[in-house]
Design a protein around this motif. Structure first.
Motif, short mmCIF file in Angstrom:
data_model
loop_
_atom_site.label_atom_id
_atom_site.label_comp_id
_atom_site.label_asym_id
_atom_site.label_seq_id
_atom_site.Cartn_x
_atom_site.Cartn_y
_atom_site.Cartn_z
N TYR A 1 0.96 -1.23 0.03
CA TYR A 1 -0.17 0.07 -0.08
C TYR A 1 0.77 1.31 0.10
N LEU B 1 2.79 0.12 -4.51
CA LEU B 1 1.57 1.13 -5.04
C LEU B 1 1.74 2.56 -4.98
N GLN C 1 0.26 4.57 -2.62
CA GLN C 1 -1.29 5.04 -2.51
C GLN C 1 -1.83 5.14 -3.56
N LYS C 2 -1.53 4.93 -4.74
CA LYS C 2 -1.95 5.19 -6.10
C LYS C 2 -2.88 4.18 -6.65
N ASP C 3 -4.05 4.21 -7.34
CA ASP C 3 -4.84 3.18 -7.63
C ASP C 3 -4.36 2.79 -8.93
N SER D 1 -6.16 1.38 -4.26
CA SER D 1 -4.86 0.95 -3.80
C SER D 1 -5.02 0.15 -2.66
#
Length: 174
Positions: free
Chosen positions: A53, A57, A59-61, A71
């Motif tokens: 997370y 990622l 925190q990017k979808d 995310s």
């Protein structure tokens, strides 16, 4: 010659069983082993979830082309890919080794319960993060308490059901 699986089991059980005596009055050995093995796997899941997370990622979808996955959900699914096989190994060979159910049947049942738990975790995570705006890592910790309870009961009474559940007579520390 012993199978490598049994060597790993023989290395893990003494460590878990070493910590059992103070808990003997509260839980049986099998429940303690489940808590220890499952707790270790859950801790691994939290670490993987947090790493995926926060860092992988960022925190990017991720956009899958046909769907943009949140995310916090993507991190859940990715961590599941690691914790599923480890959890099955621990359940089959460390916790519920007395089960006489065929291995592929255990695996199928374990998979069904894990997929149910994954769906439950996903739904609870979506509610806590997207509706109540709780930080994803905190939300993941909260949802785990519900999922752990459901998982233990299902694994004990369905996936790895045995003739007689482990009791004090099978406790090696007695």
């Amino acid at each position: 010659m012993r199978k490598p699986i049994h060597n790993v089991r023989d290395a893990i059980l003494p460590v878990i069983d070493f910590f059992y005596p103070p808990f003997r009055k509260f839980v049986n050995l099998q429940t303690f082993r489940y808590a220890a093995a499952g707790g270790g796997n859950m801790l691994l899941g939290f670490v993987l979830y947090s790493v995926f997370y926060q860092y992988v990622l960022a925190q990017k979808d991720p956009d899958l082309g046909f769907y943009a996955l949140k995310s916090h959900s993507a991190a859940l699914f990715i961590s599941f890919l690691f914790t599923f096989p480890i959890g099955f190994f621990l359940a089959k060979y460390v916790v519920f080794s007395d089960s006489k159910i065929r291995g592929w049947v255990q695996l199928f049942r374990y998979l069904m319960i894990c997929l149910f738990n994954l769906a439950l975790n996903y739904i609870l995570l979506k509610i806590l993060v997207e509706i109540f705006h709780i930080h994803p890592i905190v939300a993941q910790i909260l949802t785990s308490s519900v999922v752990i309870t459901v998982s233990y009961l299902a694994q004990r009474h369905f996936s790895f059901k045995s003739e007689g559940l482990m009791d004090e007579t099978t406790d090696p520390t007695n």
